[in-house]
Design a protein around this motif. Structure first.
Motif, PDB file in Angstrom:
ATOM      1  N   VAL A   1       0.836  -1.201   0.000  1.00  0.00           N
ATOM      2  CA  VAL A   1       0.000   0.000   0.000  1.00  0.00           C
ATOM      3  C   VAL A   1       0.870   1.251   0.000  1.00  0.00           C
ATOM      4  CG1 VAL A   1      -1.638   1.352   1.371  1.00  0.00           C
ATOM      5  CG2 VAL A   1      -2.007  -1.103   1.047  1.00  0.00           C
TER       6      VAL A   1
ATOM      7  N   ALA B   1      -5.291   7.584  -0.950  1.00  0.00           N
ATOM      8  CA  ALA B   1      -5.503   6.638   0.147  1.00  0.00           C
ATOM      9  C   ALA B   1      -6.934   6.127   0.203  1.00  0.00           C
ATOM     10  CB  ALA B   1      -5.128   7.293   1.480  1.00  0.00           C
TER      11      ALA B   1
ATOM     12  N   VAL C   1      -6.683   4.851   4.149  1.00  0.00           N
ATOM     13  CA  VAL C   1      -6.878   3.509   3.600  1.00  0.00           C
ATOM     14  C   VAL C   1      -7.990   2.815   4.390  1.00  0.00           C
ATOM     15  CG1 VAL C   1      -5.780   1.251   3.243  1.00  0.00           C
ATOM     16  CG2 VAL C   1      -4.477   3.367   2.851  1.00  0.00           C
TER      17      VAL C   1
ATOM     18  N   THR D   1      -5.401   4.967   8.434  1.00  0.00           N
ATOM     19  CA  THR D   1      -6.406   3.953   8.093  1.00  0.00           C
ATOM     20  C   THR D   1      -7.729   4.311   8.745  1.00  0.00           C
ATOM     21  OG1 THR D   1      -5.817   2.563   9.996  1.00  0.00           O
ATOM     22  CG2 THR D   1      -4.701   2.107   7.897  1.00  0.00           C
TER      23      THR D   1
END
Length: 575
Positions: A339, A349, A478, A376
């Motif tokens: 990633v 992202a 993400v 995230t």
């Protein structure tokens, strides 16, 4: 000025679906074929041509997020007067309206969760059940009700079925009864009762049925493969003898059988309505040929499976990668590294996702991404509009918006958000601070993308409308998500992790039907990817090397099927 051509830009299959406005219509829509586009343009086209009065259309779906998206799209297409609701929201609105007349007084209060009442019921019966067992009992109650089973019928079906908390069938039935008695004593109903009571009213009270049918004439049901017997019964009562019903769904995405969903109503639609128009959407507008080949191979030969074709026939895209790892930690670190490379190559992202079967798998992933300072967001955790930082920002915006402002919208919003902690550059602090910044920055991005001339007051009002619809903005992070929660979403790059026996298919999946549900979950995961897809598995749990005494895992049987193209192929090690 002539009305816009709402069907321009639809492909031939979508256009056929959108032009068929009356009578029973079934749209079998494969993943990524533009089903939401087809049904919203169909509704808007019906309103524009005068075939539908907007207030007589009811569009139904299963989540507040999906209903919010339908409303947003319909409003943009000039059909803002159309109601788009979940089954529960529509039934609850009707229940609140009719209850004072039919039953007298105020309607019962709605239980926000079953755990508290179930704990009281178990105490009455002197049963010792922990929180996990109580959650499973709640699931059994929900399944029984949406399957429209009496306690007697449930008891007959429950024999031979493992019960939560090690309970016997008799004790489980007694617990169901005690739960219902407690609800009655407290004058409360649960979410399933809302549907049951409304169905009962429609069935028993002709005046109620006539009034509802006088209000709504045209029905559209999205994600029809997820309908339960109870929801189907309510739909039939709403319709009465009429047949102006459009349903859309994909049998290959039936992944809620455990909650009572069945694709039988979708696949049997043509046999229930002799004059039904059945349209298949198989032109995939989302994914590359390499991704679709994998999806087609996994589902070929399954009931109702559609063969997906890429709109850009020559767009093969990158090959799908399959990687084996020694441990869960090694797998998580490898995915985080991949990633990081994707972010460095320019993929935003919020267009990258890591998908897995169970929530616990996110722990190693969150740590690996945190180590690399990659933001995230775990899908299904605290909702965007429930986060304290977002709530404070919205209150400040609403307050400031009461006075006229001359500066551009972006400047007004950024000034307000800086007062609650937003900065021009992301902070170098830990994950919590970065998450807070990303949430506030998403509001700034919405302001930046707003149409020219949008006032601060209009922007604040739009935010509150989004909150009501749970229409969350994209976050520059993400996404980490279970396969269930990823349904209906899509990303440029998708990493599917944990493709090991015991994880996918999950260890408790037994028998053909249960394994096939796991297959459909994998299909959902594969078809979330637009441009890039990777699959991975690990040989052992935890973080250490897989020594001779460690629990060993085999790769998922589905990996061998995908490699060989043979359903049911025996699993072998993937290198």
């Amino acid at each position: 000025m002539s009305a816009p051509d709402l069907l321009a830009g639809l492909d031939d299959q979508q256009r056929l679906a959108a032009e068929t406005l009356l009578g029973p219509v079934c749209i079998l829509a494969g993943a990524g074929t533009g089903k939401t586009r087809a049904i919203t343009h169909r509704i808007a086209h019906g309103v524009q041509t005068g075939a539908y009065a907007p207030n007589r259309v009811l569009a139904l779906t299963f989540t507040a997020r999906a209903a919010g998206e339908l409303r947003t799209r319909l409003r943009a297409l000039g059909a803002g007067g159309v109601q788009a609701r979940t089954f529960h929201a529509a039934a609850l609105s009707q229940l609140n309206y009719f209850w004072p007349t039919i039953a007298g007084g105020l309607p019962p209060r709605i239980l926000t969760g079953k755990a508290g009442v179930l704990a009281q019921a178990s105490e009455r019966l002197k049963l010792r059940l922990d929180k996990a067992a109580l959650r499973d009992v709640a699931g059994e109650i929900e399944w029984r009700k949406v399957s429209m089973l009496t306690l007697e019928a449930y008891e007959r079906q429950a024999h031979g079925k493992p019960m939560p908390g090690g309970l016997g069938v008799s004790a489980m039935v007694s617990l169901h009864q005690a739960y219902e008695h407690l609800k009655d004593e407290q004058r409360r109903i649960d979410f399933e009762d809302v549907l049951l009571v409304m169905a009962g009213m429609l069935d028993a009270e002709p005046a109620v049925a006539d009034e509802v049918r006088g209000q709504y004439r045209f029905f559209v049901v999205d994600e029809y493969q997820d309908v339960s017997p109870l929801q189907q019964r309510l739909l039939e009562l709403w319709l009465g003898p009429r047949t102006d019903l459009c349903v859309v769904g994909d049998a290959s995405q039936t992944v809620y059988s455990f909650a009572g969903a069945t694709s039988d109503y979708l696949l049997g639609f043509g046999s229930r309505y002799d004059d039904a128009t059945v349209v298949q959407l198989e032109n995939n507008h989302r994914s590359t040929g390499a991704v679709l080949d994998l999806a087609n191979r996994l589902m070929r030969g399954r009931p109702g499976a559609l063969e997906l074709h890429p709109v850009a026939a020559g767009d093969r895209g990158e090959p799908v990668s399959v990687t084996a790892h020694d441990s869960d930690r090694a797998e998580a670190e490898a995915v985080a590294a991949a990633v990081a490379d994707e972010l460095a190559s320019g993929i935003p992202a919020d267009r990258i996702a890591v998908l897995y079967r169970v929530n616990a798998q996110s722990i190693a992933l969150e740590q690996a991404f945190s180590d690399r300072r990659i933001a995230t967001r775990v899908l299904g955790s605290t909702r965007f509009f429930d986060h304290p930082a977002v709530q404070r920002a919205m209150l400040e915006l609403r307050s400031i918006a009461q006075t006229p402002r001359q500066e551009p919208l972006f400047q007004s919003v950024s000034d307000v958000l800086q007062s609650v902690g937003w900065t021009l550059e992301p902070p170098a602090a830990g994950p919590a601070e970065r998450e807070r910044w990303e949430l506030l920055n998403a509001i700034v991005d919405l302001a930046d993308a707003a149409p020219a001339g949008t006032t601060l007051r209009a922007f604040a009002d739009e935010l509150f409308e989004r909150q009501q619809a749970q229409h969350e903005p994209a976050i520059a992070a993400v996404t980490l998500a279970t396969l269930h929660s990823a349904k209906g979403l899509e990303w440029d790059a998708v990493h599917l992790v944990g493709l090991s026996e015991g994880l996918l298919p999950i260890v408790h999946a037994r028998g053909f039907d249960a394994i096939d549900e796991e297959r459909r979950l994998l299909y959902v995961g594969i078809t979330r990817a637009r441009r890039r897809l990777s699959l991975s598995w690990s040989a052992s749990p935890g973080g250490g090397e897989a020594g001779p005494s460690a629990r060993r895992r085999a790769p998922s049987r589905f990996l061998d099927e995908l490699r060989s193209g043979t359903p049911g192929a025996a699993a072998s090690v993937v290198r």
